[in-house]
Design a protein around this motif. Structure first.
Motif, short mmCIF file in Angstrom:
data_model
loop_
_atom_site.label_atom_id
_atom_site.label_comp_id
_atom_site.label_asym_id
_atom_site.label_seq_id
_atom_site.Cartn_x
_atom_site.Cartn_y
_atom_site.Cartn_z
N ARG B 36 0.92 -1.37 -0.04
CA ARG B 36 -0.07 0.07 -0.03
C ARG B 36 1.04 1.22 -0.14
NH1 ARG B 36 -4.27 0.75 4.91
NH2 ARG B 36 -2.28 0.93 6.02
N SER B 38 0.36 5.17 0.43
CA SER B 38 -0.29 6.47 0.77
C SER B 38 0.17 7.78 0.62
CB SER B 38 -0.55 6.19 2.16
OG SER B 38 -1.35 4.98 2.81
N PHE B 65 -8.92 -6.47 6.46
CA PHE B 65 -7.98 -6.51 5.27
C PHE B 65 -7.90 -8.04 4.98
CE2 PHE B 65 -6.29 -2.53 3.88
CZ PHE B 65 -6.91 -1.70 4.84
N ILE B 79 -11.31 -5.48 1.25
CA ILE B 79 -11.17 -4.59 2.19
C ILE B 79 -12.47 -4.32 2.91
CG2 ILE B 79 -10.48 -2.20 3.28
CD1 ILE B 79 -8.48 -1.96 0.95
N THR B 82 -14.83 -0.18 4.61
CA THR B 82 -13.66 0.73 4.21
C THR B 82 -13.81 2.10 5.14
OG1 THR B 82 -14.90 1.56 2.42
CG2 THR B 82 -13.37 -0.05 2.18
N ASP B 86 -8.20 4.20 4.65
CA ASP B 86 -7.78 3.07 3.64
C ASP B 86 -7.43 3.69 2.25
OD1 ASP B 86 -10.45 0.91 5.18
OD2 ASP B 86 -8.29 1.33 5.80
N TYR B 90 -2.87 1.00 -4.10
CA TYR B 90 -2.60 -0.59 -3.75
C TYR B 90 -1.88 -1.20 -4.87
CZ TYR B 90 -5.28 0.00 0.29
OH TYR B 90 -5.91 0.48 1.73
#
Lengths: 112, 113
Positions: B36, B38, B65, B79, B82, B86, B90
């Protein structure tokens, strides 16, 4: 805990102005150190793997080197198309997952 | 040959909904990873599959997850319920047996409103 620190966070170069990006790491046992290039909106693109201190790899204007504590990505006479974020990652001998632990990257901008 | 593919490329969902993200690894690659990324963060490992072995789930941030890999190929990251935190890109990666290099897909950008 494995740590990877990249510097600088951002670098602006004029076309043809050579420089180096740094990746320092603290790991319990290094299996390999990886360099990736990431363009905006895309996944990381594999560049190099280095396994032992003293090792060097080259590809076009890029050369990666490795010591026991850090790696450098040297960019010789860069062109605007070299602009991207360069990511360094380590893979350690501990654990079974062989996941990569990444640094936060260096955003390189090469101006024409 | 074809690289790692992921779908959808973008997903916008409402808080509390479930989402499924898909990854097709490179043919012949037995190892598959989910990461992931972010905003402003580095890539964070989530889960690892190797052949028919039990997956390493040590990077999953919560029990919302989960992931599965069918037939040693396609993988789905799910997921549930959510949350706004999140929201991220991904990324899926795969590697060939005996090699350490991981090859990444283009990612799925998830936005939770």
């Amino acid at each position: 805990e494995d740590q990877v620190t990249q510097s600088p966070e951002a670098l602006r170069l004029q076309e043809g102005e050579s420089s180096s990006l740094n990746c320092s790491y603290t790991v319990s046992g290094l299996r390999g150190l990886f360099w990736y290039r990431q363009d905006p909106g895309k996944g990381p693109e594999f560049l190099f793997t280095l396994y032992s201190a003293g090792e060097e790899k080259e590809k076009e204007r890029l050369k990666a080197t490795l010591t026991k504590k850090e790696s450098f990505l040297h960019i010789t006479a860069p062109k605007p198309e070299d602009s991207a974020t360069y990511l360094c990652a380590v893979q350690t001998v501990s654990g079974s997952a062989r996941q990569l632990t990444f640094g936060s990257g260096t955003q390189l901008t090469v101006l024409p | 040959g074809a690289g790692v593919s992921q779908s959808p490329s973008n997903k916008v969902t409402e808080k509390g909904k479930d989402v499924e993200l898909r990854c097709d690894p490179i043919s012949g690659h037995t190892a598959l990873y989910w990461y992931r990324q972010s905003l402003g963060q580095g890539l964070e490992f989530l889960i690892y599959f190797q052949g028919n072995s039990a997956p390493d789930k040590s990077g999953l941030p919560s029990d919302r997850f989960s992931a599965e890999r069918t037939g040693g190929s396609v993988s789905t990251l799910t997921i549930q319920r959510t949350q706004q935190e999140d929201s991220a890109v991904y990324l899926c990666a795969s590697s060939h047996p005996g090699f350490n290099e991981q090859f990444f897909g283009p990612g799925t950008r998830l936005t939770v409103l």
